[in-house]
Each structure stands twice: as C-alpha cells, then as structure tokens.
Design an enzyme around this catalytic site. Structure first.
Site, short mmCIF file in Angstrom:
data_model
loop_
_atom_site.label_atom_id
_atom_site.label_comp_id
_atom_site.label_asym_id
_atom_site.label_seq_id
_atom_site.Cartn_x
_atom_site.Cartn_y
_atom_site.Cartn_z
N HIS A 148 -9.19 -4.80 13.55
CA HIS A 148 -8.11 -5.37 12.76
C HIS A 148 -7.56 -6.55 13.56
O HIS A 148 -6.59 -6.42 14.30
CB HIS A 148 -7.03 -4.32 12.50
CG HIS A 148 -5.99 -4.76 11.53
ND1 HIS A 148 -4.70 -4.28 11.56
CD2 HIS A 148 -6.02 -5.63 10.48
CE1 HIS A 148 -3.99 -4.83 10.59
NE2 HIS A 148 -4.77 -5.65 9.93
N ARG A 189 2.32 -12.27 -1.06
CA ARG A 189 0.98 -12.54 -0.54
C ARG A 189 0.30 -13.69 -1.27
O ARG A 189 0.52 -13.92 -2.45
CB ARG A 189 0.10 -11.29 -0.69
CG ARG A 189 0.52 -10.11 0.17
CD ARG A 189 -0.02 -10.21 1.56
NE ARG A 189 0.36 -9.08 2.40
CZ ARG A 189 -0.16 -8.84 3.60
NH1 ARG A 189 -1.08 -9.66 4.09
NH2 ARG A 189 0.25 -7.81 4.31
N ASP A 230 -8.27 -11.49 9.55
CA ASP A 230 -7.76 -10.11 9.50
C ASP A 230 -8.75 -9.02 9.91
O ASP A 230 -8.36 -8.10 10.62
CB ASP A 230 -7.27 -9.81 8.08
CG ASP A 230 -6.35 -8.60 8.02
OD1 ASP A 230 -5.51 -8.44 8.92
OD2 ASP A 230 -6.49 -7.81 7.08
N ARG A 237 0.83 -1.20 0.00
CA ARG A 237 0.00 0.00 0.00
C ARG A 237 0.87 1.26 0.00
O ARG A 237 2.02 1.24 0.42
CB ARG A 237 -0.91 0.03 1.23
CG ARG A 237 -1.98 -1.05 1.24
CD ARG A 237 -2.84 -0.96 2.50
NE ARG A 237 -2.02 -1.07 3.70
CZ ARG A 237 -1.62 -0.05 4.45
NH1 ARG A 237 -1.98 1.19 4.13
NH2 ARG A 237 -0.89 -0.24 5.52
N LYS A 290 -0.10 -12.89 14.93
CA LYS A 290 -1.57 -12.88 14.84
C LYS A 290 -2.10 -14.03 13.99
O LYS A 290 -3.01 -14.75 14.40
CB LYS A 290 -2.02 -11.53 14.28
CG LYS A 290 -3.51 -11.40 14.01
CD LYS A 290 -3.90 -9.95 13.77
CE LYS A 290 -3.26 -9.35 12.55
NZ LYS A 290 -3.95 -9.67 11.29
N THR A 291 -1.56 -14.19 12.79
CA THR A 291 -2.04 -15.24 11.89
C THR A 291 -1.65 -16.62 12.41
O THR A 291 -2.46 -17.54 12.44
CB THR A 291 -1.48 -15.03 10.48
OG1 THR A 291 -1.92 -13.77 9.99
CG2 THR A 291 -1.95 -16.12 9.54
N SER A 337 2.29 -6.41 12.61
CA SER A 337 3.09 -7.36 11.84
C SER A 337 4.23 -7.92 12.69
O SER A 337 4.93 -7.20 13.38
CB SER A 337 3.67 -6.65 10.60
OG SER A 337 4.45 -7.54 9.85
#
Length: 537
Positions: free
Chosen positions: A223, A325, A260, A62, A245-246, A241
């Site tokens: 988030h 990704r 997410d 982004r 989390k994932t 990051s």
C-alpha cells in the site's frame, strides 16, 4: 425478449454462464459514452472542467465491518481471521449471489473487462458488472484496459458484481446489515451490495492481490505510491492518511508509476492499477498542481459540491464527506509512466506524522528496523481533529494498510525482509512529516520544503557519506547534515526547549510502540524483536 448488447466484448465471455440474464448489456463502452449516459439518466452533473460529478449516496467510504471472506477448505488455514478478516459461510455467499443475479436480470447493466496488475506475469483478468454507467466509468479509469488485440483473447478469472440497490436482509441473509462486500477466493468472485461507494471495488481487488501474490508468487503487495527518476531509480512511499504519501510522491522531476497500490516481484515494481483515486478535499492548483490538472473530462468526482449558482467545484466544502474523491486514468498525470512498471526500488520511505515531536525528520533504518516499523505502521492523530482528543494519539496500522491484509502482517514483513536481504543496496528511510520543537500545540509542523529537501538528498545519494548517530531510544540512524536543511532540525531533542521533557516523551512513545507490537510477538523473529525501541535509559 431478445438480448440487446452494445459495445465490444471478448468472444470468450458468456454471460449466461455467469447466470446473468439481463436483456440490455453495455460492454466496455468508452468514457465519453458512459459520461453521456450518466447525464441522460440524471445521475451526475458536469463541472466547468468537464469532470463528471456524482453522489455515492448513503456510503461515502468503505464499511470495513461489513467486509467478509468466505471461509472454506481453501482459505480456512491461510487467512488471518479476526476483526479485519471476518469469516462468512459459503452457503450465505451462494444464497446472496443467486438473489443478486436475479435482480440483475431485471436491470440494464454495464460490464467492464479489465486487468489488475501492470506486470503481465502477475495480473488478474477481471470482469466487473455495474448497474450505473458512472460506476463503470470508475472501473474504466482505475483498472488497466485491454487493447483491442487483448480483448479478443480475454478470458475472465475474477468476477465483481456491484449492485448498490441490492439490500440484504440481515436476519435472512446472514450479513451484519443491509450493505456488504464478500470475497470468495474459491469461486473468484466479489459481491458488493447496498453501497455505491466505488472504493469498495478498488479495495476488494487490492485485498485479493494481497492474498494471491505472496501466497502463490512470493510477490510483496504494498500500500504505497511509487515514482522513478531519470536514471531509472525507483522510490516507494508508504504512509497512512495525512502523512503526505500522495503529495511527496508527486514530483515534476520524476515519473509517477502509481499513487496507491503496487507489487514488488524480483526485479520489478508494478502498479496494480491503471488510474488514481485521489482525495480532493481542499484540492488546489497551488498545493497539488498535478492532481488539480487531472480533474478534467471523464474524471469522476465523488461527493463534491459546487459553489452557489455555478458548476465550479468547491473543494473546501466537506459537508457531504471529508472523503471526496477524484478517479482518473494515470495518464492524466503529465509525468506518469506507461506501462506502470519499474525496476527494484533504490529508496523506500516510511512516512509518519509524529505529533509527539519525537522522531527525527529523517532517519535511516537497518533491515531489522525496517521490518519492525513496517509492521508497526505508525502515525498520530492530533488534538482537535476529533471530539474527545485533547492530546496526540498514536495510530498503528500494520504494513501501512492493515485493513487490506488477508494474511498475517508478519508474512508481509518477512517478505520485505527477504527483498532487503536479496537487495542490500536498497535504502529504507523513516520520514517524520509531523512536529518538531515540542508536541502538537507547543512545537511546529516540519516544513514541507525541508521534507522535500531531505527526500531529494536521500534519492540523490547526498546522505550516503554523512555522519549518522543512533537515536537514544529508537536506535534509528540520524544524519548529522543534509543539503538545504538546518542541522538543528536533524536532531529533534535539540529543538526542544526542555530536553528532559523530550526524553520522557520519547520513552512514552517507545512504550506505545512496544504495547502495540505485543500482538505480533508470538510470530515475530528475534531479528525483528531486536529492533524494538528502549523503554528505559
């Protein structure tokens, strides 16, 4: 020339009313056709697992400094304007819209009708226009797709025009540079130009929901990832990051609600998306088996590389970008839940990678502390990760996603406080996945095995009756015992060889928290301010 239209469309969608005069429109094509079109156009290659590998070109992430919100009578008094939410005038948006639509009239285009939000009471009807089939495949994977019956009644609410080949002229068009993302809440439209990075589509709608849900529905947008146990106990995982989390939300014993973006309405946690957009640098079957298995037919891989003379993806190769990704439908995760809904959460985990080695590996938060740490959104970068960093550096991102918040962060924290007040049985935990026994370079990284054991203990209720001791500086509550975790781990001060050095570092970290929070003090309540750490003993 006669308009050529392929695929299935809603009878309520009229492209001429959108100003789109393209002579060839591909409507809601299935994933197989989109993959084949991409290959035919030479825009991608298949991996040996059947995933479609593409390049997003110049932009592999982004561009937050080039994201704008139209400032008008609707948004002027509501948006938290500043470096995150950059205003742009309505006439600039109108000018760019007209130019983009004119360019689209010369292109073959792909259109996707889809939903954002698994809870039908709060979902948005979104129409996305792309100029490549693989970007439309991304939308098919990431958004929630209407059933055949729903397609017959689909009425558009929001429109996204994603036109990577449209380059703005900053001197004429009023942008910062050639690429831009502009959100117009009054016209319910997002313009994306100059960038093929599909994350701009995903996060554009996330920002829209982050405004609409709390502003109009008292729903807290978050988030975070979410999963659910066999007794329908929902857990949320917040984290910046690198905090896990994932990884920590992926549990073969629990159903994945989403990885997410979620909303918390009264009685309902719901995923905003119909898919996952997972980072895949260093991906392996050993470390993240669920994600590794999801990289298969119709998964979209962005900016990855192959091993030489093969079509096997080399996930360790980050020469194009660290931000490689994989975009895939959520049902590609074997234990995902459909629809992506759950009840109120039972446990909320704030994940931080504390490279100072100060925060306990697990601690319980009061409502006030939960609001304070939610606003702070702390983690740390470690020495060696970036040029010039020689010791741990703090990173704060309000609500664990500051760049996606159109409203003031205090608004979201107050909503969280309201939810916790209404549901006092919800437990909030701070999990340190960083260092113990000293800071980075001296101590060691907390074992993932121990972190999982502590999270499982919290979820299973094994920490409900144990003794807790407040941290001397941060006041957060440290459990004194936890199944399958050595007691010494639970009190970080005891893991340091020099305990006076620990005390000094703890005060330094506390002062960094306080300094960061000064930007919120004028809007924060006394109860939130009371949860600040001590800066002197």
């Amino acid at each position: 020339m006669e308009l050529l239209q392929l695929g299935t469309k809603s009878p309520f969608i009229d492209v001429t009313k959108l100003g789109l005069l393209s002579r060839k429109i591909n409507w809601n094509l299935d994933r197989h056709i989109l993959t084949q079109q991409t290959l035919t156009l030479g825009q991608g290659k298949l991996s040996d697992t059947g995933a479609l590998c593409v390049s997003t070109g110049k932009f592999t992430g982004r561009s937050p400094k080039d994201k704008f919100i139209v400032k008008d009578s609707y948004t002027e008094g509501a948006i938290d304007w500043g470096e995150v939410n950059i205003p742009i005038e309505a006439h600039i948006f109108d000018h760019l819209y007209a130019k983009m639509v004119h360019l689209l009239s010369t292109k073959e285009i792909w259109i996707r009708n889809c939903f954002a939000g698994a809870n039908p009471h709060f979902r948005l009807n979104v129409t996305v226009v792309n100029t490549t089939p693989w970007a439309n495949l991304f939308c098919s994977n990431l958004f929630i797709l209407p059933t055949e019956e729903e397609m017959q009644t689909f009425k558009q609410e929001w429109l996204i025009l994603q036109v990577p080949e449209f380059l703005a002229d900053p001197k004429v068009d009023g942008t910062r540079q050639e690429n831009f993302t502009i959100v117009n809440f009054s016209k319910k439209t997002i313009l994306i130009g100059g960038s093929a990075y599909t994350g701009e589509i995903k996060k554009g709608i996330f920002s829209v929901l982050n405004f609409l849900l709390p502003h109009h529905h008292n729903v807290l947008p978050m988030h975070c990832s979410a999963n659910e146990g066999k007794v329908e106990d929902v857990a949320l995982f917040f984290g910046l990051s690198g905090t896990g989390k994932t990884t920590l939300s992926a549990d073969s014993n629990r159903a994945l609600i989403g990885d997410d973006e979620h909303g918390w309405a009264d009685g309902s946690i719901f995923n905003f998306e119909g898919g996952c957009y997972a980072k895949c640098v260093d991906l392996s079957a050993e470390k993240e088996p669920e994600i590794f298995a999801a990289v298969k037919e119709h998964t979209l891989l962005e900016n990855t590389s192959f091993f030489p003379n093969s079509n096997t993806v080399n996930y360790a190769d980050s020469s194009i970008t660290e931000n490689t990704r994989a975009a895939y439908p959520i049902e590609y995760i074997a234990n995902s839940k459909k629809p992506s809904l759950g009840g109120n959460p039972k446990n909320i985990f704030f994940l931080t990678c504390d490279a100072f080695g100060i925060l306990p590996p697990i601690s319980k938060l009061t409502k006030e502390q939960a609001m304070y740490h939610f606003i702070s959104g702390y983690t740390a970068k470690v020495a060696g990760t970036e040029i010039g960093i020689t010791e741990p550096q703090t990173t704060f991102s309000a609500c664990f996603g500051r760049v996606f918040l159109p409203l003031h962060p205090i608004k979201y924290a107050e909503l969280l406080g309201d939810k916790l007040e209404k549901h006092p049985d919800v437990n909030v935990w701070l999990i340190n996945t960083g260092w113990t026994g000293g800071p980075y370079g001296i101590g060691k990284r907390i074992s993932l095995r121990y972190t999982r054991a502590m999270i499982n203990a919290a979820i299973n209720g094994d920490l409900d009756e144990v003794e807790y001791i407040p941290h001397a500086v941060f006041g957060i509550l440290k459990p004194q015992s936890c199944p399958d975790v050595p007691s010494a781990y639970l009190n970080p001060r005891n893991t340091w060889e020099n305990r006076e050095a620990y005390d000094q570092r703890a005060l330094i970290l506390a002062q960094l928290f306080v300094n960061n929070f000064k930007q919120f003090e004028d809007r924060a309540s006394e109860e939130i301010l009371s949860a600040a750490p001590k800066t002197v003993f």
